[in-house]
Design an enzyme around this catalytic site. Structure first.
Site, PDB file in Angstrom:
ATOM      1  CB  SER A 107      -0.892   0.007   1.248  1.00 15.12           C
ATOM      2  OG  SER A 107      -1.545   1.251   1.400  1.00 15.12           O
ATOM      3  CE1 TYR A 130      -6.050   4.320  -1.497  1.00 11.47           C
ATOM      4  CE2 TYR A 130      -4.220   4.258   0.042  1.00 11.47           C
ATOM      5  CZ  TYR A 130      -5.467   3.828  -0.351  1.00 11.47           C
ATOM      6  OH  TYR A 130      -6.131   2.898   0.405  1.00 11.47           O
ATOM      7  CE  LYS A 252      -8.118  -3.116  -2.984  1.00  9.90           C
ATOM      8  NZ  LYS A 252      -8.863  -2.136  -2.178  1.00  9.90           N
ATOM      9  CG  HIS A 276     -11.298   0.855   0.428  1.00  9.68           C
ATOM     10  ND1 HIS A 276     -10.524   1.337  -0.591  1.00  9.68           N
ATOM     11  CD2 HIS A 276     -10.569   1.021   1.555  1.00  9.68           C
ATOM     12  CE1 HIS A 276      -9.377   1.786  -0.098  1.00  9.68           C
ATOM     13  NE2 HIS A 276      -9.376   1.588   1.196  1.00  9.68           N
TER      14      HIS A 276
END
Length: 381
Positions: A107, A130, A252, A276
């Protein structure tokens, strides 16, 4: 210690060994947590066909995900603050996944950095991105992932605005934790966790700290993180990221047929049907409920994966039967990590592999390629 037979056993042990604020972070959803619960509960509504007197020998779960060979169709999901479930958590989980022969996804909001994970692994791992307002930082992340030889970029599309998670607010979650009397008490009750944390320097978001502009201490890191998720993220940004990355791309956070059709047009290699983990839009459908509709719409155009609610090998097999080419586990490996470190992650994978293998045999199948909707007796979707 009682024998570890199922993922629920790892969850019980992790609850005893991980400070409450970090266990709650992994084990919670947004608002009423209805979607978080549905993610798990909806698997039980799917019934399997038992078959007998067929050849069940020489079974194999091997397959591929985005062209990469895997021992079973399971990858470790990108999960934030993994290194707060156990010291050096991302590094340990990546090693366990590599040894088992399944993908690990790091992540952006990890405690161990891209470089940390690359330093302890030999095979390429995947990196989850992100998209922040600071596009220079995004470019920097992409370049670092490329330098670390990551073989796929997983773009998370469903976190432009953060869903409220009541437990995190009540626990005053931060990394590292605030040294308030409440937090000191929680940590004092978990001496093994404290001992391990004292012996690592990785206690904050190392993909961000020291890499983002004007982030030089914990106070500036917190302020930067809170304001950086970009509400303007659009399909145009996906095209920009795909061009900038140049490698395999997975999107995703797809939970709608129209969005799946849009994603298929981007030229991405795969999409992940996901809500999520029930941590964003509370009241949305479970991932497994939406999977068949999305597979029917775009399964012939793009590889479809699933994330959310998997707690057993049977759950994996049901997702594959309904059309997924791969699945992701987040909480199961986090429970294992919190419970027993690297060995706990391996144990979680072993449990899922064994349950999947036995269930496939009892459904009268020997090869994963033979798994389709014919093994489903009843599907409520």
């Amino acid at each position: 210690m009682a024998p570890i037979l199922e993922i629920a056993d790892l969850k019980k042990l992790a609850r005893k060994r991980v400070p409450k604020l970090f266990f709650d972070y992994a084990d919670s959803g947004s608002y009423t947590e209805s979607t978080y619960r549905a993610n798990e509960n909806d698997y039980a509504r799917i019934k399997l066909r038992q078959r007998v007197l067929v050849d069940m020998s020489n079974r194999s779960l091997e397959t591929t995900m985005i062209g990469e060979k895997v021992t079973m169709p399971v990858a470790l999901s990108p999960t934030g603050l993994t290194g707060m479930q156990h010291a050096d958590g991302e590094m340990l989980a990546a090693q366990a996944a590599e040894e088992f022969g399944v993908p690990f996804t790091l992540s952006t909001m990890s405690i161990c950095s891209i470089e940390d994970v690359a330093s302890v692994t030999r095979r390429p791992f995947w990196f989850q991105l992100y998209v922040m307002r600071d596009r220079d930082f995004v470019i920097n992340l992409i370049e670092r992932a490329r330098a670390a030889r990551c073989s796929a970029l997983v773009l998370t599309a469903d976190l432009q605005i953060l869903g409220q998670r009541h437990k995190d607010i009540r626990n005053s979650l931060s990394a590292p934790p605030k040294l308030t009397p409440k937090h000191l008490f929680q940590m004092a009750m978990r001496p093994r966790w404290c001992w391990d944390m004292l012996h690592t320097q990785r206690r904050t978001f190392r993909n961000i700290h020291g890499h983002a502009k004007n982030v030089s201490d914990l106070a500036s890191l917190g302020a930067w993180t809170n304001e950086q998720f970009d509400p303007k993220l659009s399909w145009d940004d996906v095209a920009w990221i795909k061009e900038r990355w140049g490698g395999k791309l997975i999107i995703k956070g797809i939970l709608d047929v129209e969005d799946a059709q849009m994603a298929a047009k981007t030229g991405a290699d795969a999409i992940i049907v996901s809500n999520h983990g029930g941590r964003q839009l509370d009241g949305a459908h479970s991932s497994i409920a939406m999977l068949p509709r999305i597979v029917d719409a775009v399964g012939d155009q793009i590889e479809v994966h699933l994330d959310g609610g998997i707690r057993s090998g049977q759950d994996v097999l049901k997702a594959i039967a309904l059309g997924a080419k791969g699945t992701y586990i987040g909480r199961p490996f986090l429970y294992g990590l919190g419970a027993m470190g690297k060995q706990g992650v391996t144990t979680a994978l072993e449990i899922i592999q064994k349950e999947m293998d036995v269930t496939m045999a009892l459904c009268g199948k020997r090869q994963l390629a033979d798994i389709d909707r014919t093994i489903i007796a009843e599907s409520p979707f």
